[in-house]
Design a protein around this motif. Sequence first.
Motif, PDB file in Angstrom:
ATOM      1  N   PHE A  77       0.838  -1.197   0.000  1.00 58.67           N
ATOM      2  CA  PHE A  77       0.000   0.000   0.000  1.00 58.67           C
ATOM      3  C   PHE A  77       0.875   1.250   0.000  1.00 58.67           C
ATOM      4  O   PHE A  77       1.811   1.357   0.791  1.00 58.67           O
ATOM      5  CB  PHE A  77      -0.910   0.025   1.236  1.00 58.67           C
ATOM      6  N   GLU A 134      -0.360   5.426  -0.919  1.00 52.08           N
ATOM      7  CA  GLU A 134      -1.317   6.339  -1.530  1.00 52.08           C
ATOM      8  C   GLU A 134      -0.598   7.428  -2.327  1.00 52.08           C
ATOM      9  O   GLU A 134      -1.074   7.871  -3.364  1.00 52.08           O
ATOM     10  CB  GLU A 134      -2.129   6.989  -0.396  1.00 52.08           C
ATOM     11  N   ARG A 139      -0.867  -1.123 -10.600  1.00 55.57           N
ATOM     12  CA  ARG A 139      -1.422  -0.377  -9.464  1.00 55.57           C
ATOM     13  C   ARG A 139      -2.938  -0.470  -9.505  1.00 55.57           C
ATOM     14  O   ARG A 139      -3.555  -0.134 -10.514  1.00 55.57           O
ATOM     15  CB  ARG A 139      -0.968   1.077  -9.503  1.00 55.57           C
ATOM     16  N   THR A 140      -3.522  -0.942  -8.390  1.00 53.99           N
ATOM     17  CA  THR A 140      -4.981  -0.994  -8.258  1.00 53.99           C
ATOM     18  C   THR A 140      -5.350  -0.067  -7.106  1.00 53.99           C
ATOM     19  O   THR A 140      -5.126  -0.391  -5.948  1.00 53.99           O
ATOM     20  CB  THR A 140      -5.458  -2.427  -7.962  1.00 53.99           C
ATOM     21  N   GLY A 141      -5.868   1.107  -7.436  1.00 58.77           N
ATOM     22  CA  GLY A 141      -6.144   2.091  -6.384  1.00 58.77           C
ATOM     23  C   GLY A 141      -4.843   2.500  -5.713  1.00 58.77           C
ATOM     24  O   GLY A 141      -3.902   2.972  -6.362  1.00 58.77           O
ATOM     25  N   ASP A 142      -4.768   2.274  -4.412  1.00 56.54           N
ATOM     26  CA  ASP A 142      -3.552   2.650  -3.683  1.00 56.54           C
ATOM     27  C   ASP A 142      -2.677   1.425  -3.386  1.00 56.54           C
ATOM     28  O   ASP A 142      -1.801   1.476  -2.535  1.00 56.54           O
ATOM     29  CB  ASP A 142      -3.907   3.391  -2.382  1.00 56.54           C
ATOM     30  N   TRP A 157       0.009  -1.379  -4.858  1.00 58.70           N
ATOM     31  CA  TRP A 157       0.990  -1.701  -5.889  1.00 58.70           C
ATOM     32  C   TRP A 157       1.275  -3.204  -5.804  1.00 58.70           C
ATOM     33  O   TRP A 157       1.505  -3.719  -4.713  1.00 58.70           O
ATOM     34  CB  TRP A 157       2.283  -0.923  -5.642  1.00 58.70           C
ATOM     35  N   SER A 178       0.012   8.935   5.580  1.00 58.30           N
ATOM     36  CA  SER A 178      -1.107   8.024   5.809  1.00 58.30           C
ATOM     37  C   SER A 178      -0.944   7.282   7.140  1.00 58.30           C
ATOM     38  O   SER A 178      -1.892   7.138   7.903  1.00 58.30           O
ATOM     39  CB  SER A 178      -1.207   6.997   4.674  1.00 58.30           C
ATOM     40  N   ARG A 225      -6.562   2.290   5.501  1.00 57.92           N
ATOM     41  CA  ARG A 225      -5.518   1.284   5.262  1.00 57.92           C
ATOM     42  C   ARG A 225      -4.698   0.986   6.518  1.00 57.92           C
ATOM     43  O   ARG A 225      -4.179  -0.121   6.677  1.00 57.92           O
ATOM     44  CB  ARG A 225      -4.579   1.742   4.140  1.00 57.92           C
TER      45      ARG A 225
END
Length: 713
Positions: free
Chosen positions: A30, A32, A59-62, A64, A305, A333
């Motif tokens: 993760f 962001e 990368r899917t959203g935040d 990797w 984050s 997350r």
Amino acid sequence: MKDRPLKPGEPYPLGATWIEEEDGVNFVLFSENATKVELLTYSQTRQDEPKEIIELRQRTGDLWHVFVPGLRPGQLYGYRVYGPYKPEEGLRFNPNKVLIDPYAKAINGLLLWDDSVFGYKIGDQNQDLSFDERKDDKFIPKGVIINPYFDWEDEHFFFRRKIPFKDSIIYETHIKGITKLRQDLPENVRGTFLGLASDTMIDYLKDLGITTVEIMPIQQFVDERFIVDKGLKNYWGYNPINYFSPECRYSSSGCLGNQVIEFKKLVNSLHNAGLEVIIDVVYNHTAEGNHLGPTLSFKGIDNSSYYMLDPKNKRYYIDFTGTGNTLNLSHPRVLQLVLDSLRYWVLEMHVDGFRFDLASALARQLYSVNMLSTFFVAIQQDPILSQVKLIAEPWDVGPGGYQVGNFPYLWAEWNGKYRDTIRRFWRGDPVPYEELANRLLGSPDLYAGSNKTPFASINYITSHDGFTLQDLVSYNQKHNEANKLNNEDGMNENYSWNCGVEGETNDSNILYCREKQRRNFVITLFVSQGIPMILGGDEIGRTQKGNNNAFCQDNETSWYDWNLDENRVRFHDFVRRLTNFYKAHPIFRRARYFQGKKLHGSPLKDVTWLKPDGNEVDDSVWKSPTNHIIYILEGSAIDEINYNGERIADDTFLIILNGASTNLKIKVPHGKWELVLHPYPHEPSNDKKIIENNKEVEIDGKTALIYRRIEFQ
């Protein structure tokens, strides 16, 4: 670097997952705010530079991710994460630094301190606003790909009938400390997971009568640099750098996943013996410290984050823990990381519950503590975590952080008010009668009225934090010079009493007083409503020579001395007698609070408070300070049923606690009473063994006596 056919992989689960049937590993990280992520693989023989550098292009959203064929268990890895280095905006990316995967299931060693593990130039006048370009590969421990398979013998442990709180006796201990000096164990397993897993130690714990082993932190932690510079180590372990990896220093067989196997063997052995395992967890902060701390993992992956930053200046961290930072559980997350970690320790490692260090910090929403915070709501609805034992240390160091009595109903709490009140009472301080009575009956003033039971209260006299029981009766002041912090660390107020001489002595009168005081404390603990917790080693007279903050004493100061003289053997046997007594009598393990009323048509109240003249206590006494307390717990008036639906009945007990140094004359209440517990190292006089109603009895100063009614005349 050799080319290999990489696959995009899946964005779940986070971390590195070996997929045997596909002969490779799926990696997910993760971040962001990162702009680029690289996976680094290392050989076991050379860790100063990566063997392979693989960019995570998917990368899917935040999240990797990448799937790397050909990697297997034992493979070492880390990450480099690219992005802006703007500390004043809360961004601290530095791709020169190797970063530990927050979801690594094992870590192959300890951090080696060097200036290069910091994201900024140590000594630069701009401090952390400067940027350090040195590589730090050889100083940073690497993640290890593990084989999760283990042949459990406690299968379906989660669905078995658990030891209810009402039958629990907790023993707080330390993996290394308890076995390091056990001469009857093979030298290579002393101080390790396998040492505690040995038949020798499990037989010892079973014989002592405890039900639940609470283990101080075993998630991978770091020795702080200021401690290492003093030639010391972090012994306690409240400085985590990873929430999934069992601490590698407690493995007897290496750190390439062996620590995972050894921890599972420990839990398996304890479960086979009918003992529970609770682990002490530190989700409130990490070892990366404040803005001047190192960049080891979270800080370099996504600082803004993972941590609570000062909204006025994001260069700085909000610190509710006294360690430099606070984990930001309001980020989904980060909350997921903690919940994934907790579930991992239950489902994969089979632990029975958790003790949460500085738990108030987990409820922090900026500056306020909110017990309806997302973290507690998430746990309450979780089908796994809502079913395990949850224990809070109900404070942190921030404003409004002292939250004893305020945790949700699923939780039990370390009752610091119990500890302090009972210590003050036996020191001889006058204590408000009402306060003392409440502590002895499960602290209904703190817990009743919110669907809680007396088992919300973990009662303890001593814990790892502070004096041992032996030191509590031997020292008036802390003696922490060995910590090399000018004796300024540790609590100044311990409510302790040394019986007249500070520290070690050969004076037989002082030693007799201390023996009695130790027994007074243990008797009080086991006749109090709530869950008793013993500090490991107290039963064998463990001393830290007056050190009340031995967090950095990885030596004989903290390790249990098993060379027991006759005196220490006798006290051990006394504690064992108390655990058996407690288990035999449900009246001390009430699941409901006493009401002070006549129940089920009984002519007698469930609890009756008495003055020395035999009359019942009135409001004026209830509100006044006292240094003695006398009460009857009526065994025929227990308003509860057992597991089979039958009403619970027990003996009736007269409890006399005289905390004053002077003798106390009392009039014996109705009935004939037999002495069952006393603090004398020798047999008491015959006139104390059986007492009858209306007779006057003189109770010695500093004495706890427990009588059982044998006739109701």
